[in-house]
Design a protein around this motif. Structure first.
Motif, PDB file in Angstrom:
ATOM      1  N   GLU A   5       0.833  -1.202   0.000  1.00 50.49           N
ATOM      2  CA  GLU A   5       0.000   0.000   0.000  1.00 50.49           C
ATOM      3  C   GLU A   5       0.868   1.253   0.000  1.00 50.49           C
ATOM      4  OE1 GLU A   5      -3.298   0.386  -0.343  1.00 50.49           O
ATOM      5  OE2 GLU A   5      -3.342  -1.773  -0.693  1.00 50.49           O
ATOM      6  N   ALA A   6       2.018   1.176   0.643  1.00 45.55           N
ATOM      7  CA  ALA A   6       2.900   2.333   0.779  1.00 45.55           C
ATOM      8  C   ALA A   6       3.750   2.576  -0.470  1.00 45.55           C
ATOM      9  CB  ALA A   6       3.807   2.150   1.995  1.00 45.55           C
ATOM     10  N   VAL A   7       4.104   1.510  -1.162  1.00 44.76           N
ATOM     11  CA  VAL A   7       4.981   1.614  -2.333  1.00 44.76           C
ATOM     12  C   VAL A   7       4.165   1.413  -3.599  1.00 44.76           C
ATOM     13  CG1 VAL A   7       6.935   0.550  -3.533  1.00 44.76           C
ATOM     14  CG2 VAL A   7       6.977   0.798  -1.045  1.00 44.76           C
ATOM     15  N   ASP A   8       4.274   2.336  -4.506  1.00 44.82           N
ATOM     16  CA  ASP A   8       3.573   2.214  -5.783  1.00 44.82           C
ATOM     17  C   ASP A   8       4.539   1.649  -6.820  1.00 44.82           C
ATOM     18  OD1 ASP A   8       2.054   2.366  -8.050  1.00 44.82           O
ATOM     19  OD2 ASP A   8       1.389   4.420  -7.696  1.00 44.82           O
ATOM     20  N   ALA A   9       4.480   0.353  -7.001  1.00 46.77           N
ATOM     21  CA  ALA A   9       5.403  -0.345  -7.898  1.00 46.77           C
ATOM     22  C   ALA A   9       5.152  -0.023  -9.365  1.00 46.77           C
ATOM     23  CB  ALA A   9       5.309  -1.853  -7.664  1.00 46.77           C
ATOM     24  N   ARG A  10       4.096   0.702  -9.666  1.00 44.42           N
ATOM     25  CA  ARG A  10       3.820   1.034 -11.073  1.00 44.42           C
ATOM     26  C   ARG A  10       4.907   1.909 -11.679  1.00 44.42           C
ATOM     27  NH1 ARG A  10      -2.458   2.125  -9.812  1.00 44.42           N
ATOM     28  NH2 ARG A  10      -1.397   3.267  -8.152  1.00 44.42           N
ATOM     29  N   GLN A  57       0.115  -6.138  -9.722  1.00 43.11           N
ATOM     30  CA  GLN A  57       0.597  -6.525 -11.047  1.00 43.11           C
ATOM     31  C   GLN A  57       1.959  -5.913 -11.330  1.00 43.11           C
ATOM     32  OE1 GLN A  57      -2.891  -5.183 -13.248  1.00 43.11           O
ATOM     33  NE2 GLN A  57      -3.211  -7.294 -13.952  1.00 43.11           N
ATOM     34  N   ALA A  58       2.128  -4.661 -10.970  1.00 38.95           N
ATOM     35  CA  ALA A  58       3.412  -3.989 -11.217  1.00 38.95           C
ATOM     36  C   ALA A  58       4.534  -4.629 -10.414  1.00 38.95           C
ATOM     37  CB  ALA A  58       3.286  -2.500 -10.888  1.00 38.95           C
ATOM     38  N   ALA A  59       4.280  -4.935  -9.145  1.00 36.20           N
ATOM     39  CA  ALA A  59       5.308  -5.576  -8.315  1.00 36.20           C
ATOM     40  C   ALA A  59       5.657  -6.949  -8.869  1.00 36.20           C
ATOM     41  CB  ALA A  59       4.820  -5.683  -6.872  1.00 36.20           C
ATOM     42  N   PHE A  60       4.648  -7.681  -9.335  1.00 39.19           N
ATOM     43  CA  PHE A  60       4.875  -9.005  -9.921  1.00 39.19           C
ATOM     44  C   PHE A  60       5.733  -8.892 -11.177  1.00 39.19           C
ATOM     45  CE2 PHE A  60       3.317 -12.501 -12.734  1.00 39.19           C
ATOM     46  CZ  PHE A  60       3.827 -13.558 -12.006  1.00 39.19           C
ATOM     47  N   ARG A  61       5.416  -7.951 -12.025  1.00 39.38           N
ATOM     48  CA  ARG A  61       6.173  -7.797 -13.277  1.00 39.38           C
ATOM     49  C   ARG A  61       7.607  -7.346 -13.002  1.00 39.38           C
ATOM     50  NH1 ARG A  61       7.516 -10.221 -16.973  1.00 39.38           N
ATOM     51  NH2 ARG A  61       7.488  -9.410 -19.067  1.00 39.38           N
ATOM     52  N   ALA A  62       7.784  -6.470 -12.019  1.00 40.86           N
ATOM     53  CA  ALA A  62       9.134  -6.013 -11.663  1.00 40.86           C
ATOM     54  C   ALA A  62       9.984  -7.171 -11.153  1.00 40.86           C
ATOM     55  CB  ALA A  62       9.061  -4.905 -10.617  1.00 40.86           C
ATOM     56  N   ALA A  63       9.349  -8.168 -10.537  1.00 45.30           N
ATOM     57  CA  ALA A  63      10.083  -9.312  -9.996  1.00 45.30           C
ATOM     58  C   ALA A  63      10.823 -10.091 -11.079  1.00 45.30           C
ATOM     59  CB  ALA A  63       9.132 -10.245  -9.241  1.00 45.30           C
ATOM     60  N   VAL A  73      -1.517 -13.406 -13.993  1.00 43.84           N
ATOM     61  CA  VAL A  73      -1.400 -13.835 -15.397  1.00 43.84           C
ATOM     62  C   VAL A  73      -1.629 -12.644 -16.319  1.00 43.84           C
ATOM     63  CG1 VAL A  73      -2.497 -15.241 -17.198  1.00 43.84           C
ATOM     64  CG2 VAL A  73      -1.956 -16.255 -14.982  1.00 43.84           C
ATOM     65  N   ASP A  74      -2.590 -11.797 -15.977  1.00 49.69           N
ATOM     66  CA  ASP A  74      -2.853 -10.604 -16.792  1.00 49.69           C
ATOM     67  C   ASP A  74      -1.673  -9.634 -16.784  1.00 49.69           C
ATOM     68  OD1 ASP A  74      -5.343 -11.576 -17.463  1.00 49.69           O
ATOM     69  OD2 ASP A  74      -6.435 -10.304 -16.032  1.00 49.69           O
ATOM     70  N   ALA A  75      -0.815  -9.728 -15.801  1.00 51.86           N
ATOM     71  CA  ALA A  75       0.341  -8.832 -15.711  1.00 51.86           C
ATOM     72  C   ALA A  75       1.478  -9.246 -16.632  1.00 51.86           C
ATOM     73  CB  ALA A  75       0.844  -8.778 -14.273  1.00 51.86           C
ATOM     74  N   LEU A  76       1.428 -10.436 -17.175  1.00 50.88           N
ATOM     75  CA  LEU A  76       2.552 -10.933 -17.970  1.00 50.88           C
ATOM     76  C   LEU A  76       2.797 -10.122 -19.240  1.00 50.88           C
ATOM     77  CD1 LEU A  76       2.065 -14.771 -17.494  1.00 50.88           C
ATOM     78  CD2 LEU A  76       3.759 -13.268 -16.400  1.00 50.88           C
ATOM     79  N   HIS A  77       1.790  -9.423 -19.720  1.00 55.84           N
ATOM     80  CA  HIS A  77       1.977  -8.611 -20.936  1.00 55.84           C
ATOM     81  C   HIS A  77       2.552  -7.230 -20.644  1.00 55.84           C
ATOM     82  CE1 HIS A  77      -1.673  -6.617 -19.577  1.00 55.84           C
ATOM     83  NE2 HIS A  77      -1.380  -5.655 -20.423  1.00 55.84           N
ATOM     84  N   LEU A  78       2.670  -6.864 -19.395  1.00 53.13           N
ATOM     85  CA  LEU A  78       3.164  -5.544 -19.026  1.00 53.13           C
ATOM     86  C   LEU A  78       4.669  -5.440 -19.276  1.00 53.13           C
ATOM     87  CD1 LEU A  78       1.285  -5.193 -15.623  1.00 53.13           C
ATOM     88  CD2 LEU A  78       0.580  -4.281 -17.857  1.00 53.13           C
TER      89      LEU A  78
END
Length: 132
Positions: free
Chosen positions: A56-61, A75-81, A104-109
């Protein structure tokens, strides 16, 4: 360590909560074992929970390309991983179908690799100051 049909794979902690020592060790391991990208796996991209206050504190976008910043923070944190350290696969533990669909929807990011590199530099600089 995982065993794949084609050979061995390394599975290491991944994501924004992984420290620079972990990221550097994962990279060194991959280089030493000459692992191709398909043999590099990440795990625990949320440090155990997407409900932690950190998400909530960090906006990984900020780690995504501008056109993808409408994605969720999870989704952003997952993609950054996938870039911390560079891996081809990220393993998650969940029995929540909606959460898995979101990932799964984040995989295209697309990640902003310059931002990821800058983040790694900040982690490295912080680690050096802590040791001094």
């Amino acid at each position: 360590m995982l065993f794949l049909r084609e050979g061995w794979a390394a599975q290491t902690p991944a994501g924004l909560l992984a420290g620079i020592a972990t990221l550097d060790a994962a990279q060194a391991l991959a280089e030493r074992w000459q692992l191709g990208m398909e043999a590099r796996w990440g795990m625990s991209p949320f440090g155990g929970s997407t409900n932690s206050a950190v998400w909530e504190a960090v906006d990984a976008r900020m780690f995504l390309q501008p056109e993808h910043r409408g994605a969720s923070r999870v989704q952003a944190a997952f993609r950054a991983a996938y870039f911390l350290p560079p891996v081809a696969t990220v393993a998650v533990d969940s029995d929540d179908a909606e959460h898995l669909r979101e990932l799964v929807d984040a995989l295209h990011l697309s990640a902003n690799e310059a931002t990821v590199r800058q983040y790694q530099k900040l982690l490295r600089d912080h680690s050096r100051r802590q040791r001094a």
